[in-house]
Design an enzyme around this catalytic site. Structure first.
Site, mmCIF file in Angstrom:
data_model
loop_
_atom_site.group_PDB
_atom_site.id
_atom_site.type_symbol
_atom_site.label_atom_id
_atom_site.label_comp_id
_atom_site.label_asym_id
_atom_site.label_seq_id
_atom_site.Cartn_x
_atom_site.Cartn_y
_atom_site.Cartn_z
ATOM 1 N N SER A 161 -3.221 -4.997 5.782
ATOM 2 C CA SER A 161 -3.684 -4.148 4.680
ATOM 3 C C SER A 161 -4.152 -5.030 3.536
ATOM 4 O O SER A 161 -3.892 -6.227 3.520
ATOM 5 C CB SER A 161 -2.533 -3.275 4.174
ATOM 6 O OG SER A 161 -1.699 -3.993 3.280
ATOM 7 N N ASP A 162 -4.853 -4.447 2.581
ATOM 8 C CA ASP A 162 -5.062 -5.179 1.334
ATOM 9 C C ASP A 162 -3.861 -4.872 0.439
ATOM 10 O O ASP A 162 -2.989 -4.063 0.774
ATOM 11 C CB ASP A 162 -6.398 -4.818 0.657
ATOM 12 C CG ASP A 162 -6.820 -5.914 -0.335
ATOM 13 O OD1 ASP A 162 -5.993 -6.783 -0.666
ATOM 14 O OD2 ASP A 162 -7.972 -5.893 -0.794
ATOM 15 N N TRP A 163 -3.837 -5.524 -0.689
ATOM 16 C CA TRP A 163 -2.702 -5.435 -1.622
ATOM 17 C C TRP A 163 -2.365 -3.964 -1.924
ATOM 18 O O TRP A 163 -3.132 -3.278 -2.581
ATOM 19 C CB TRP A 163 -3.090 -6.176 -2.902
ATOM 20 C CG TRP A 163 -1.997 -6.260 -3.922
ATOM 21 C CD1 TRP A 163 -1.642 -5.272 -4.801
ATOM 22 C CD2 TRP A 163 -1.137 -7.361 -4.155
ATOM 23 N NE1 TRP A 163 -0.612 -5.705 -5.572
ATOM 24 C CE2 TRP A 163 -0.277 -6.990 -5.204
ATOM 25 C CE3 TRP A 163 -0.991 -8.636 -3.600
ATOM 26 C CZ2 TRP A 163 0.707 -7.840 -5.698
ATOM 27 C CZ3 TRP A 163 -0.024 -9.480 -4.095
ATOM 28 C CH2 TRP A 163 0.813 -9.083 -5.123
ATOM 29 N N ASP A 164 -1.231 -3.511 -1.373
ATOM 30 C CA ASP A 164 -0.752 -2.156 -1.641
ATOM 31 C C ASP A 164 -1.724 -1.073 -1.172
ATOM 32 O O ASP A 164 -1.643 0.072 -1.624
ATOM 33 C CB ASP A 164 -0.467 -1.994 -3.148
ATOM 34 C CG ASP A 164 0.316 -0.716 -3.449
ATOM 35 O OD1 ASP A 164 1.141 -0.309 -2.615
ATOM 36 O OD2 ASP A 164 0.075 -0.111 -4.510
#
Ligand code: NOJ
Length: 742
Positions: A276-279
């Site tokens: 995933s990307d950050w959060d």
């Protein structure tokens, strides 16, 4: 267009592959559900690029088996401590994987990726990624979140600095080379790291260039514009792909089954890791497509996304989702299997400490050879936008006034995403020119942020008046591009234009050097400043590399990877636009004049500005001149599986050696969907001595003619095509036609 995806394990011999697979299967069967879920949790140890983060004590989390990878650790010592905790203190003993954004160099900082792409030379991209991987791997890093392969047509977006520009083909060639540079031939070697193609997919189409904004693109646009660089990375064997923050068809990329499971995995054959990307799992709530973290975790794991970067959704929810029979444990197993395969490919099972070696660290970081490589790439990245009256190169016996805070700003030269880059390592333009020009006077003229005081202006005017020539460094500070750095106005900040105006009025000739992370709207400057050199953010060898060009020791060869607009009102502006029903370009009308009647008015045009950009994609001048003396096709008709040879003879007609980037575009005249007015399908850097000529050949195949047709398949449709060869998208010197038959 069938993707020739290579999985990570394909890099290895069958014995090694079997060994890794066996090890992974044993672990998957031995780990508890909680431990498997812990493996999927990627946590942040140092600085943050967002606010919402999973709350967990990192060291305790590693010991408890709740963390599988860590990003942004502080140094080798901390990395070793983390690894010791994972291997020696946790119950399962599975090594961690340590990650960092190594985007354009690790300690030896290279030009920003957009600048590097301006070299139109994949060898430069491979070289810089190779050096970055060597340094990062010697400092404990095993995984980089690079390359960014987001195609973008909007220079307001700050992250255009991070990828390869507006064109799918050029981006593909550059991104493929970056992956090969990072991963090398053997991922378990001590100088290679795992690459990550990001952000999958469409992030570069953020509306209005506003960071994290919504995206609304068609499938055709996705497949023809945004997907090709990802496919090029898959062909290079990239081992991981990162979800984008944005929506596709109103479903976030992280939980988008059509994107991850169907397109990336089933159709393109990607077998390795999706992170995933950050959060971005947590942000499903903000997007309003998940009511809580449990729903978010479920949607993301079902879509095929494996690793959760900092949201905590997997860590807190997956066990419960399995226990309540909402998802099948096999989904968790699949994700863990992919992560462990990567860890196996990195050689972490044989030796979890293989990336931690102080001796290597002291030998391999910031070496002279690496600095030399950074200078070479920075030289090739610069684009001579204009050079009226052959003002450049400079004559070093003249009195030169150097003006501009950016000429002496070490930190700005590193650009955004500088990993371990240190301003103390930078040689600025001021330092180099002071060494290399006897009569050099430096005055600040303007601050690095573009503000100009009366006193600065006065001193600058005085100094420039008494000089033979002025070199003026202008642009934007490094922090004005990168993540979360969109700008609505992309002109020169502050009073830099006023400074340039005052200096031009002295009648001393002015050459501008531009520092920036995006195309700028510099119409006024282009009209009034006789010479402009685009230097981007060139990295730690900024001074030597720019001086090489300014003094004529290197003949500039860079070409724009992204269109420069006349004004922000033209954005998005890009060369491979679709035809319209009322094309202004084909009408015999002066688009710089307001319309006087219906024939001039009812066209796809503006009332107040022309349609054409300031500088087109592919544009770049040289200190010499080139002529295309002959372009020929070896057939008038080609059919499926036949190749068409395009031969072109290029001559250096000036009086010094130089490099021409020969560009080949095609134009499919009639298709089942509207086709772009032209598309880049090939390019080559040709180095020629004064007076020398060379014949360059390009082989076009059916794949070059294919597109996403109205039948929803990739195919080349029969009919007439144009081949355009030349210097730039708006400067083709020959157009030939051929017919494609099935
Ligand atoms: C957010 C960025 O979008 C991504 O590119 C980066 O890799 C992560 N933060 C980690 O720093």
């Amino acid at each position: 267009m069938e993707a020739q995806t290579r999985s990570l394990l394909e890099h290895f011999s069958s014995e090694r592959r079997a060994e890794i697979e066996e090890h992974v299967e044993t672990l998957v069967s031995e780990l508890t559900l909680e431990q498997k879920v812990g493996q999927l949790n990627l946590l942040n140890a140092d600085f943050a690029t967002g606010t919402a983060v999973a709350d967990m004590d990192i060291q305790q989390g590693i010991i408890d088996g709740d963390i599988g990878s860590v990003l942004n650790f502080e140094n080798l010592e901390e990395a070793r401590t983390f690894q010791e905790l994972a291997v020696e203190e946790s119950d399962h003993g599975v090594p961690l994987m340590l990650a960092l954004d190594v985007i354009h160099g690790y300690r030896t900082i290279f030009p920003i990726p957009l600048g590097e792409a301006a070299s139109w030379n994949p060898k430069m991209a491979e070289l810089s990624a190779r050096v970055a991987a060597t340094e990062a791997a010697a400092d404990g890093v095993q995984w980089t979140f690079a390359p960014s392969v987001d195609v973008s047509r909007d220079p307001r977006w700050g992250r255009v600095m991070e990828a390869a520009g507006e064109d799918p083909y050029l981006s593909g060639e550059i991104s493929n080379a970056r992956v090969r540079g990072f991963q090398g031939d053997d991922l378990s070697a001590d100088d290679t790291i795992l690459a990550c193609a990001k952000h999958y997919i469409g992030y570069g189409a953020s509306k209005a260039g506003r960071e994290y904004n919504t995206v609304d693109i068609s499938e055709t646009n996705l497949r023809e514009i945004h997907l090709p660089p990802f496919e090029a990375c898959l062909e290079a064997g990239v081992g991981s792909v990162m979800n984008a923050f944005n929506l596709y068809e109103r479903i976030p990329a992280s939980s988008n089954e059509a994107l991850v499971s169907d397109l990336l995995r089933a159709e393109l054959g990607f077998e390795d890791l999706v992170v995933s990307d950050w959060d971005s799992f947590g942000e499903l709530g903000e997007h309003g497509v998940a009511g809580n973290l449990r729903e978010a975790a479920r949607a993301c794991i079902e879509a095929g996304s494996d690793i959760d970067m900092v949201s905590g959704a997997y860590a807190t929810e997956l066990v419960g989702l399995v226990e309540d029979d909402i998802i099948d444990e096999s989904l968790v197993d699949e994700a863990v299997r992919r992560l462990l395969t990567v860890k196996g490919a990195l050689g972490l099972f044989e030796d979890p400490y293989r990336y931690f070696d102080e001796e290597r660290q002291s030998q391999r970081i910031l070496t002279d050879e690496h600095r030399e490589a950074a200078r070479e790439v920075a030289r090739e990245s610069q684009v001579l936008l204009k050079n009226e009256g052959d003002l450049l190169p400079l004559d070093d016996s003249e009195e030169v006034a150097l003006v501009g805070g950016l000429a002496d700003s070490a930190t700005d030269m590193l650009g955004a995403w500088r990993a371990e880059g240190d301003p103390d390592d930078v040689t600025t333009l001021r330092t180099t020119l002071t060494d290399r020009i006897e009569n050099l006077a430096y005055v600040e003229g303007c601050d690095r942020d573009g503000s100009v005081s009366d006193e600065q202006l006065e001193t600058a005017v005085e100094t420039v008046t008494s000089a033979d020539i002025a070199v003026v460094a202008v642009g934007e500070r490094y922090s004005r591009s990168g993540e979360a750095a969109s700008r609505a106005h992309i002109d020169l900040p502050g009073e830099q234009r006023a400074l340039l105006k005052a200096l031009i009025e002295t009648e001393t000739p002015v050459a501008a050097v531009l520092f920036n992370g995006r195309p700028l709207a510099i119409n006024w400057e282009a009209e009034h400043v006789p010479a402009i050199l685009e230097a981007w953010f060139p990295g730690l060898e900024a001074g030597p590399a720019i001086a090489d060009v300014l003094l004529g020791e290197y003949n500039p060869s860079g070409r724009l990877p992204m269109t420069f607009p006349i004004t922000e009102g033209q954005i998005p502006i890009y060369y491979n636009r679709l035809r319209t029903g009322r094309p202004a370009e084909d009408a015999d009308v002066d688009l710089t004049e307001p319309p006087t009647g219906p024939a001039e008015k009812y066209l796809s045009r503006y009332l107040d500005i022309p349609n054409e950009p300031l500088y087109a994609f592919g544009h770049g001048e040289s200190y010499t001149t080139f002529a295309y003396t002959d372009v020929s096709l070896d057939a008038a008709v080609v059919s499926t599986d036949e190749t068409l040879s395009v031969d072109v003879t290029v001559e250096n007609t000036g009086d010094r050696a130089g490099t021409e980037v020969v560009q080949v575009y095609i134009n499919d005249l009639v298709g089942s969907r509207a086709r772009p007015v032209k598309e880049l399908v090939g390019f080559e850097n040709v180095v020629l001595d004064a007076g020398e000529s060379a014949t360059v050949s390009f082989e076009l195949t059916t794949a070059d003619l294919e597109f996403w047709t109205a039948d929803e398949e990739y195919a080349a449709e029969p009919g007439e095509f144009e081949v355009q060869v030349g210097h730039a998208a708006d400067n083709v010197t020959a157009i030939k036609t051929f017919e494609f038959v099935e």
